[in-house]
Scaffold this motif. Structure first.
Motif, short mmCIF file in Angstrom:
data_model
loop_
_atom_site.label_atom_id
_atom_site.label_comp_id
_atom_site.label_asym_id
_atom_site.label_seq_id
_atom_site.Cartn_x
_atom_site.Cartn_y
_atom_site.Cartn_z
N ASN A 144 7.02 -1.59 9.27
CA ASN A 144 6.06 -0.18 9.45
C ASN A 144 6.22 1.09 10.13
O ASN A 144 7.21 1.05 10.60
N HIS A 156 -3.39 3.39 -0.91
CA HIS A 156 -3.05 4.61 -0.46
C HIS A 156 -2.05 4.60 -1.59
O HIS A 156 -1.23 4.29 -1.47
N GLY A 210 1.38 3.42 -0.57
CA GLY A 210 1.16 3.61 0.93
C GLY A 210 1.62 2.85 1.31
O GLY A 210 1.64 2.54 2.62
N HIS A 226 -0.46 0.14 2.27
CA HIS A 226 -1.70 0.11 2.81
C HIS A 226 -2.52 -0.74 1.94
O HIS A 226 -3.98 -0.10 2.24
N THR A 240 -9.80 1.26 1.48
CA THR A 240 -9.11 1.47 2.79
C THR A 240 -9.54 2.86 3.53
O THR A 240 -10.69 3.15 3.12
N ASN A 276 -3.50 5.42 8.38
CA ASN A 276 -3.32 3.92 7.97
C ASN A 276 -3.12 2.88 8.63
O ASN A 276 -4.36 2.91 9.28
N THR A 277 -3.34 1.44 8.28
CA THR A 277 -3.74 0.24 8.27
C THR A 277 -3.82 -0.56 9.38
O THR A 277 -4.37 -1.66 9.91
#
Ligand SMILES: Cc1cc2nc3c(=O)[nH]c(=O)nc-3n(C[C@H](O)[C@H](O)[C@H](O)COP(=O)(O)OP(=O)(O)OC[C@H]3O[C@@H](n4cnc5c(N)ncnc54)[C@H](O)[C@@H]3O)c2cc1C
Length: 507
Positions: A92, A294, A443, A445, A483, A487-488
């Protein structure tokens, strides 16, 4: 079929949240087995913040694809996912962001009781080892190194200065309080090395006699007897094995792997399962629905000056904003600054340049994942429904214009020769809408395919236990109802921390 052994807790997937659960349970004295489809943590590129490029589409990437996206010119979107110990943290972008307080409060209000910001905030502190200035809102003693960008190069600084000139406030620490503003990023890097969840959490206890790690082992089914999960079936070296769980099974296979395993095990929408000849164990129509992500579209500039070699990760500044004008009062936009050229459109890319990604944090569009077949080796049908809600196209167009506005400010004047994408010739809203349909991408995510709640489409309850099956818990990004505004990875690690407490009853 051989029943190899048993453990107190069997964790499926040694990825982001799985690593946290494993560590906390081993620390608490439990016998833990983790079954990971991918190989052990062996590729040298995993250690480098710039190594992900070599890992994409390799044996450590699930490299999924979406079905053609009818609102995005029928494009098929690439969906990378890490397939090794460490999961998606091996490839990531390493950007560390907790999300907005309002995200978690909204989860709690919608039925995820116990997941409000006040209740999850201690877990973020617990997981962090932040190297910035001491601050009571930040954690300094957790397993995960979070590095503050203290050495921005002149181009990153120019972007931050231009954003300030465009009216964004400078936010020194977007993870303390309100995340809005322009900031230098924080990243999961330590002394120039990528920090994966596995390395941060499990490597220090890798020699524990309580821990059994089985890699290159695809879990094909959860074994459910009389409504209770009692173990998992997996394939290793072509042989089928069963490992039993004396206490519980924890699914940490991610937003794609987790719903796939639920459905293969008879937990899902009964009509869909029957269509594939799968016996229904629990009719849970929400499994695989609510796929959220995203959505991002790039602005790419050509530069006449040599772009400095990135010093941290190449993603070293960001803007978090609310669009205000459309009624939003909470963060709904992110722009990440990339010190390199990046675009889903391969044509006309400059040799020298940089990018800002216009990211929608709460897109209206969402989709689902479905089984392609009852064969566990078959990839899922992934349909994120990107841009299916026209409001998202309008919001991205607005966002692209806001990035153009930043680029027009004096601090970036010396750096930009021309705008390559969307490009100077794309001026009208119609032209920009076309550009969004041609360029918008994931995205990366993805969340929500086994979301928390108590309504009929929820998959897990607020304790992360699967509705209708006992002894089965989910700990990964799939449980997020929506979401978060960022960022996740950090929210997923938080979920792992909280899941461990729920398992241990120390919550
Ligand atoms: C390219 C990319 C860039 C990203 N950039 C950022 C970023 O900069 N910052 C950020 O915060 N987030 C980022 N993310 C998102 C973040 O990394 C993920 O949201 C998070 O890591 C997901 O964690 P997880 O535990 O849900 O799943 P994962 O970490 O993916 O773990 C799932 C694990 O389960 C294993 N598994 C799956 N199915 C099976 C099976 N059947 N049997 C056995 N094992 C199985 C997988 O191999 C994997 O190891 C990015 C993601 C990607 C893909």
């Amino acid at each position: 079929m051989t029943t190899t052994e048993s453990a107190d807790v069997v964790v499926v997937g040694g990825g982001t949240a799985g690593s946290v659960v494993v560590r906390r349970l081993v620390d608490a004295g439990h016998r833990v087995a983790v079954i990971e489809a991918g190989p052990a943590d062996g590729r040298p590129e995993i250690g480098s913040p710039f190594g992900a490029g070599a890992l994409f589409a390799s044996e450590v990437d699930w490299a999924l694809s979406t079905v053609p996206q009818s609102h995005a010119n029928d494009r098929v979107l690439y969906q990378p996912r890490g397939k090794s110990l460490g999961g998606s943290t091996i490839l990531n972008g390493m950007l560390y962001i907790r999300g907005a307080h309002s995200d978690y409060d909204a989860w709690a209000a919608a039925g995820a009781t116990g997941w409000s910001w006040r209740e999850v905030e201690p877990y973020f502190r617990r997981l962090e080892n932040y190297d910035g200035a001491a601050d009571p809102t930040r954690g300094a003693h957790g397993p995960l190194r979070v590095h503050r960008n203290t050495d921005p190069d002149p181009l990153v600084t120019a972007f931050v200065d231009a954003a300030v000139q465009a009216g964004h406030r400078f936010n020194d620490d977007y993870n303390a309080g309100d995340s809005r503003g322009v900031s230098y990023t924080q990243a999961t890097v330590d002394d120039g090395n990528r920090v994966t969840a596995w390395r941060a959490y499990v490597s220090p206890v890798a020699d524990s006699p309580l821990l059994r790690v089985i890699t290159d082992a695809l879990v094909t089914k959860i074994v459910i007897e009389n409504g209770r999960a009692v173990g998992v079936e997996y394939v290793h070296d072509g042989e089928r094995h069963v490992i039993r769980a004396d206490r519980e099974v924890v699914l940490s296979a991610g937003t794609f792997g987790t719903p796939q395993l639920l459905m293969l095990s008879g937990v899902g929408a009964s009509a869909d399962l029957r269509q594939h000849g799968i016996e229904v164990v629990a009719d849970l129509p929400g499994v695989g629905r609510n796929l959220r992500d995203h959505v991002a579209s790039p602005v790419v500039w050509e530069s006449g000056r040599a772009v400095p070699t990135p010093r941290m990760t190449g993603i070293e500044a960001q803007v978090i904003a609310d669009s205000g004008g459309t009624g939003a009062t909470e963060p709904d936009r992110q722009a990440v600054f990339l010190s390199f050229v990046y675009s889903t459109i391969a044509e006309n890319l400059p040799e020298q340049g940089f990018t800002a990604l216009a990211i929608l944090l709460h897109p209206h569009s969402h989709g689902q994942v479905r089984l392609r077949s009852a064969n566990p080796g078959d990839p899922l049908l992934v349909d994120p429904g990107i841009l299916s809600d026209p409001r998202d196209i309008e919001a991205i167009v607005d966002h692209l214009e806001s990035l153009r506005d930043i680029a027009r400010h004096p601090a970036l004047a010396d750096w930009i020769t021309s705008e390559v994408h969307p490009g100077h010739d794309r001026v009208s809203r119609d032209a920009l809408r076309d550009y969004v349909r041609a360029s918008a991408g994931s995205g990366h995510h993805q969340v929500g395919t086994a979301r928390i709640g108590t309504d009929p489409l929820a998959v897990v309850d607020p304790q992360l236990l699967v509705h209708g099956v006992t002894g089965l818990r989910i700990a990964d990004a799939s449980v997020m109802p929506t979401t978060p505004a960022g960022n996740t990875a950090a929210p997923t690690l938080m979920i792992g921390e909280r899941a461990a407490d729920l398992i241990l009853g120390t919550h």
